[in-house]
Write a protein that holds these residues in place. Structure first.
Motif, PDB file in Angstrom:
ATOM      1  N   GLY A  47      33.924 -97.692 -25.214  1.00  0.00           N
ATOM      2  CA  GLY A  47      33.494 -96.325 -24.954  1.00  0.00           C
ATOM      3  C   GLY A  47      32.290 -96.278 -24.033  1.00  0.00           C
ATOM      4  O   GLY A  47      31.587 -97.272 -23.847  1.00  0.00           O
ATOM      5  N   HIS A  48      32.029 -95.115 -23.498  1.00  0.00           N
ATOM      6  CA  HIS A  48      30.893 -94.966 -22.580  1.00  0.00           C
ATOM      7  C   HIS A  48      29.553 -95.125 -23.292  1.00  0.00           C
ATOM      8  O   HIS A  48      28.526 -95.297 -22.633  1.00  0.00           O
ATOM      9  CB  HIS A  48      30.967 -93.628 -21.844  1.00  0.00           C
ATOM     10  CG  HIS A  48      30.783 -92.431 -22.713  1.00  0.00           C
ATOM     11  ND1 HIS A  48      31.814 -91.895 -23.455  1.00  0.00           N
ATOM     12  CD2 HIS A  48      29.693 -91.678 -22.973  1.00  0.00           C
ATOM     13  CE1 HIS A  48      31.356 -90.865 -24.146  1.00  0.00           C
ATOM     14  NE2 HIS A  48      30.072 -90.710 -23.871  1.00  0.00           N
ATOM     15  N   THR A  49      29.534 -95.118 -24.620  1.00  0.00           N
ATOM     16  CA  THR A  49      28.288 -95.306 -25.377  1.00  0.00           C
ATOM     17  C   THR A  49      28.100 -96.748 -25.848  1.00  0.00           C
ATOM     18  O   THR A  49      27.197 -97.031 -26.640  1.00  0.00           O
ATOM     19  CB  THR A  49      28.252 -94.363 -26.594  1.00  0.00           C
ATOM     20  OG1 THR A  49      29.395 -94.624 -27.418  1.00  0.00           O
ATOM     21  CG2 THR A  49      28.249 -92.904 -26.166  1.00  0.00           C
ATOM     22  N   GLY A  95      27.056 -99.258 -24.128  1.00  0.00           N
ATOM     23  CA  GLY A  95      26.002 -99.922 -23.357  1.00  0.00           C
ATOM     24  C   GLY A  95      24.967-100.680 -24.161  1.00  0.00           C
ATOM     25  O   GLY A  95      24.723-101.863 -23.906  1.00  0.00           O
ATOM     26  N   PHE A 138      37.726 -99.912 -11.379  1.00  0.00           N
ATOM     27  CA  PHE A 138      36.751 -99.923 -12.482  1.00  0.00           C
ATOM     28  C   PHE A 138      35.738-101.043 -12.256  1.00  0.00           C
ATOM     29  O   PHE A 138      35.871-102.149 -12.762  1.00  0.00           O
ATOM     30  CB  PHE A 138      37.483-100.087 -13.808  1.00  0.00           C
ATOM     31  CG  PHE A 138      36.612 -99.995 -15.022  1.00  0.00           C
ATOM     32  CD1 PHE A 138      35.498 -99.167 -15.061  1.00  0.00           C
ATOM     33  CD2 PHE A 138      36.907-100.736 -16.144  1.00  0.00           C
ATOM     34  CE1 PHE A 138      34.706 -99.081 -16.186  1.00  0.00           C
ATOM     35  CE2 PHE A 138      36.124-100.662 -17.288  1.00  0.00           C
ATOM     36  CZ  PHE A 138      35.023 -99.833 -17.305  1.00  0.00           C
ATOM     37  N   ALA A 164      32.647-101.687 -13.274  1.00  0.00           N
ATOM     38  CA  ALA A 164      31.992-102.298 -14.440  1.00  0.00           C
ATOM     39  C   ALA A 164      32.939-103.259 -15.162  1.00  0.00           C
ATOM     40  O   ALA A 164      32.505-104.288 -15.685  1.00  0.00           O
ATOM     41  CB  ALA A 164      31.497-101.215 -15.401  1.00  0.00           C
TER      42      ALA A 164
END
Length: 111
Positions: A36-38, A40, A70, A72
């Motif tokens: 997910g984008h969270t 990190g 993509f 990342a």
């Protein structure tokens, strides 16, 4: 012998990612992840755990694909020790997206 493996990553009681390995044969396995984008703040630990799982995998060749656009994902594949073998497999993804093929191949043990 690690045949199939999966794990989840949690931050503040929320699942931020899942990853695993599917062993196809003694020679080949597939590494997969959905983050997910969270995720990190947990990426150092997630990366460490996925590296350990790949190292424990008995298959000589472990593959993963990354969507071509993509950035990342490409960086993470390289951080995991994978090498890009095919920069663009057209229509390879489940939904027809273009993907790059990465692989980590262990050396042949010679006695």
């Amino acid at each position: 012998l690690l045949r199939h493996f999966s794990m989840s990553a949690w931050l503040n009681h929320r699942c931020v990612g899942i990853a695993g390995i599917i062993t196809l044969s003694k020679h080949r396995a597939i590494c997969w992840a959905v983050l997910g984008h969270t995720a990190g703040p947990g990426m150092v630990d997630i990366t460490r755990k996925v590296r350990q799982a790949v190292a424990l995998c008995q298959a000589r060749r472990v593959e993963m694909t990354v969507e071509c656009d993509f950035k990342a994902g490409h960086q993470w594949a390289k951080l995991l020790g994978f090498k890009c073998e095919a920069p663009c497999l057209e229509g390879y993804g489940m939904f027809g997206q273009d993907e790059a093929m990465y692989a980590k191949v262990k050396p042949v043990c010679q006695a």
